[in-house]
Design a protein around this motif. Structure first.
Motif, PDB file in Angstrom:
ATOM      1  N   PRO A 173       5.223  17.026  -3.714  1.00 29.20           N
ATOM      2  CA  PRO A 173       5.411  15.882  -4.614  1.00 29.20           C
ATOM      3  C   PRO A 173       6.774  15.222  -4.489  1.00 29.20           C
ATOM      4  O   PRO A 173       6.933  14.058  -4.890  1.00 29.20           O
ATOM      5  N   ASP A 174       7.749  15.923  -3.945  1.00 32.22           N
ATOM      6  CA  ASP A 174       9.108  15.374  -3.855  1.00 32.22           C
ATOM      7  C   ASP A 174       9.345  14.584  -2.566  1.00 32.22           C
ATOM      8  O   ASP A 174      10.405  13.967  -2.417  1.00 32.22           O
ATOM      9  N   LEU A 175       8.381  14.611  -1.645  1.00 29.55           N
ATOM     10  CA  LEU A 175       8.552  13.885  -0.397  1.00 29.55           C
ATOM     11  C   LEU A 175       8.006  12.465  -0.536  1.00 29.55           C
ATOM     12  O   LEU A 175       7.078  12.211  -1.306  1.00 29.55           O
ATOM     13  N   ASP A 176       8.570  11.557   0.235  1.00 31.27           N
ATOM     14  CA  ASP A 176       8.172  10.147   0.182  1.00 31.27           C
ATOM     15  C   ASP A 176       6.971   9.938   1.103  1.00 31.27           C
ATOM     16  O   ASP A 176       7.100   9.483   2.241  1.00 31.27           O
ATOM     17  N   ILE A 177       5.796  10.292   0.589  1.00 32.71           N
ATOM     18  CA  ILE A 177       4.558  10.179   1.361  1.00 32.71           C
ATOM     19  C   ILE A 177       3.559   9.333   0.583  1.00 32.71           C
ATOM     20  O   ILE A 177       3.192   9.662  -0.543  1.00 32.71           O
ATOM     21  N   THR A 178       3.147   8.225   1.175  1.00 31.25           N
ATOM     22  CA  THR A 178       2.105   7.374   0.624  1.00 31.25           C
ATOM     23  C   THR A 178       0.830   7.616   1.415  1.00 31.25           C
ATOM     24  O   THR A 178       0.859   7.608   2.651  1.00 31.25           O
ATOM     25  N   THR A 179      -0.278   7.836   0.728  1.00 28.03           N
ATOM     26  CA  THR A 179      -1.521   8.161   1.438  1.00 28.03           C
ATOM     27  C   THR A 179      -2.499   7.001   1.398  1.00 28.03           C
ATOM     28  O   THR A 179      -2.505   6.193   0.457  1.00 28.03           O
ATOM     29  N   LEU A 180      -3.327   6.940   2.414  1.00 30.25           N
ATOM     30  CA  LEU A 180      -4.364   5.915   2.512  1.00 30.25           C
ATOM     31  C   LEU A 180      -5.574   6.528   3.205  1.00 30.25           C
ATOM     32  O   LEU A 180      -5.459   7.007   4.337  1.00 30.25           O
ATOM     33  N   VAL A 181      -6.706   6.522   2.519  1.00 30.04           N
ATOM     34  CA  VAL A 181      -7.940   7.071   3.087  1.00 30.04           C
ATOM     35  C   VAL A 181      -8.614   6.004   3.938  1.00 30.04           C
ATOM     36  O   VAL A 181      -8.761   4.855   3.508  1.00 30.04           O
ATOM     37  N   GLY A 182      -9.000   6.370   5.153  1.00 23.02           N
ATOM     38  CA  GLY A 182      -9.682   5.396   5.988  1.00 23.02           C
ATOM     39  C   GLY A 182     -10.061   5.965   7.341  1.00 23.02           C
ATOM     40  O   GLY A 182      -9.536   6.991   7.774  1.00 23.02           O
ATOM     41  N   ASP A 183     -10.986   5.284   7.978  1.00 21.97           N
ATOM     42  CA  ASP A 183     -11.424   5.608   9.333  1.00 21.97           C
ATOM     43  C   ASP A 183     -10.486   4.875  10.302  1.00 21.97           C
ATOM     44  O   ASP A 183     -10.501   3.640  10.372  1.00 21.97           O
ATOM     45  N   VAL A 184      -9.677   5.623  11.035  1.00 19.93           N
ATOM     46  CA  VAL A 184      -8.652   5.001  11.876  1.00 19.93           C
ATOM     47  C   VAL A 184      -9.238   4.182  13.017  1.00 19.93           C
ATOM     48  O   VAL A 184      -8.525   3.372  13.626  1.00 19.93           O
ATOM     49  N   SER A 185     -10.512   4.355  13.308  1.00 18.08           N
ATOM     50  CA  SER A 185     -11.108   3.590  14.409  1.00 18.08           C
ATOM     51  C   SER A 185     -11.412   2.153  14.004  1.00 18.08           C
ATOM     52  O   SER A 185     -11.734   1.333  14.867  1.00 18.08           O
ATOM     53  N   LEU A 186     -11.289   1.841  12.708  1.00 17.67           N
ATOM     54  CA  LEU A 186     -11.643   0.509  12.212  1.00 17.67           C
ATOM     55  C   LEU A 186     -10.417  -0.393  12.104  1.00 17.67           C
ATOM     56  O   LEU A 186      -9.343   0.038  11.676  1.00 17.67           O
ATOM     57  N   GLU A 187     -10.613  -1.654  12.427  1.00 23.87           N
ATOM     58  CA  GLU A 187      -9.514  -2.622  12.345  1.00 23.87           C
ATOM     59  C   GLU A 187      -9.001  -2.764  10.917  1.00 23.87           C
ATOM     60  O   GLU A 187      -7.791  -2.922  10.705  1.00 23.87           O
ATOM     61  N   ASP A 188      -9.883  -2.701   9.942  1.00 25.10           N
ATOM     62  CA  ASP A 188      -9.455  -2.827   8.547  1.00 25.10           C
ATOM     63  C   ASP A 188      -8.460  -1.732   8.171  1.00 25.10           C
ATOM     64  O   ASP A 188      -7.509  -1.985   7.423  1.00 25.10           O
ATOM     65  N   THR A 189      -8.677  -0.529   8.663  1.00 27.50           N
ATOM     66  CA  THR A 189      -7.760   0.570   8.366  1.00 27.50           C
ATOM     67  C   THR A 189      -6.408   0.330   9.008  1.00 27.50           C
ATOM     68  O   THR A 189      -5.364   0.566   8.394  1.00 27.50           O
ATOM     69  N   ALA A 190      -6.406  -0.144  10.244  1.00 28.04           N
ATOM     70  CA  ALA A 190      -5.141  -0.437  10.923  1.00 28.04           C
ATOM     71  C   ALA A 190      -4.335  -1.462  10.142  1.00 28.04           C
ATOM     72  O   ALA A 190      -3.125  -1.295   9.918  1.00 28.04           O
ATOM     73  N   GLN A 191      -4.986  -2.517   9.699  1.00 29.53           N
ATOM     74  CA  GLN A 191      -4.289  -3.562   8.948  1.00 29.53           C
ATOM     75  C   GLN A 191      -3.813  -3.047   7.600  1.00 29.53           C
ATOM     76  O   GLN A 191      -2.715  -3.392   7.136  1.00 29.53           O
ATOM     77  N   ALA A 192      -4.623  -2.223   6.949  1.00 28.00           N
ATOM     78  CA  ALA A 192      -4.240  -1.665   5.652  1.00 28.00           C
ATOM     79  C   ALA A 192      -3.020  -0.758   5.774  1.00 28.00           C
ATOM     80  O   ALA A 192      -2.159  -0.731   4.889  1.00 28.00           O
ATOM     81  N   LEU A 193      -2.924  -0.024   6.862  1.00 32.72           N
ATOM     82  CA  LEU A 193      -1.770   0.853   7.070  1.00 32.72           C
ATOM     83  C   LEU A 193      -0.489   0.054   7.261  1.00 32.72           C
ATOM     84  O   LEU A 193       0.566   0.397   6.715  1.00 32.72           O
ATOM     85  N   VAL A 194      -0.570  -1.020   8.035  1.00 36.10           N
ATOM     86  CA  VAL A 194       0.614  -1.862   8.234  1.00 36.10           C
ATOM     87  C   VAL A 194       1.025  -2.520   6.918  1.00 36.10           C
ATOM     88  O   VAL A 194       2.216  -2.609   6.588  1.00 36.10           O
TER      89      VAL A 194
END
Length: 252
Positions: free
Chosen positions: A57-78
């Motif tokens: 909990p003390d680390l600066d980690i933001t999570t995002l659930v997604g299928d990395v093979s999809l363009e939508d996931t790539a854009q959401a990560l950026v």
């Protein structure tokens, strides 16, 4: 096994890590965050990401659930990164049940390539404009010992990882003058939860004896150490390298 962290090595930097819910991806996300990076961690399994943030909990980690093979996931990560990405670690990958060419089905072939290769292309493509504008960036891909030989997997995995090596080198050559480095680690056997069953009797008979030479299984943290080194300024003159991290398997 004891691996020392390097405090503040990535202070002020943002790193995207795929496959961060388990294995090498999880170890890599944790290490980047412990060394000062703001980490955008993604995985296809939400529970794994929830466990990651609950454990640290003390680390600066933001999570995002997604299928990395999809363009939508790539854009959401950026977008989650705020448009500025200093480091991209493409760790997510799947195996192919050791299916040889005469037995491979289209669904397995297409899914293995989607996760192991297309996801890397799409996410790298998504971060490159920002890296080019900033004139710096480090991309580290997780390839495999199977990218160096044909006896470590089925045909789809071997072909996807060989292609990943080519993608890595192409990015290094074309964008090196823009201040961007692209390298890959090629792990051998690692203690992760990646599924690697033999679903082909012939592959078991043919490849089983050849794989008897595999050195001791590595810990995920050992791969994370190599990945973060390649992403760091300590590797500032390393570009286009496929680095075996396999206990010496590639030398046999």
């Amino acid at each position: 096994m004891s691996i020392e962290f390097i405090p503040n090595r990535f202070q002020g930097q943002t790193a995207i890590v795929t496959g961060a819910g388990s294995g090498i991806g999880r170890a890599t996300a944790i290490r980047f965050a412990r060394e000062g990076a703001r980490v955008i961690a993604t995985d296809v399994v939400a529970d794994r990401l929830d466990q990651l943030t609950a454990d640290f909990p003390d680390l600066d980690i933001t999570t995002l659930v997604g299928d990395v093979s999809l363009e939508d996931t790539a854009q959401a990560l950026v977008t989650a990164a705020g448009g500025t990405v200093d480091v991209l670690a493409n760790v997510a990958g799947i195996m192919d049940a050791f299916l040889p060419l005469a037995e491979i089905d289209d669904a397995t072939w297409e899914r293995v390539f989607a996760v192991n290769l297309t996801s890397v292309m799409r996410l790298t493509r998504a971060v490159l404009p920002g890296m080019i504008e900033a004139e710096h960036g480090a991309i580290v891909n997780v390839s495999s010992e199977a990218s160096l030989r044909a006896s470590a997997s089925g045909v789809a995995y071997a072909a996807s990882k060989h292609a990943l090596n080519g993608l890595t080198k192409s990015v290094a050559v074309v964008y090196g003058p823009k201040g961007i480095r692209a390298n890959a680690v090629a792990p051998g056997a690692v203690k992760t939860n990646i599924e690697a069953p033999f679903k082909s009797a012939w592959a078991q008979e043919r490849l089983g004896p050849l794989m008897a030479i595999i050195p001791t299984f590595a810990e995920a943290e050992e791969l994370a150490a190599s990945i973060t080194w390649l992403a760091s300024s300590d590797a500032s003159n390393v570009n286009g390298v496929i680095l075996p991290v396999d206990g010496g398997w590639a030398a046999i």
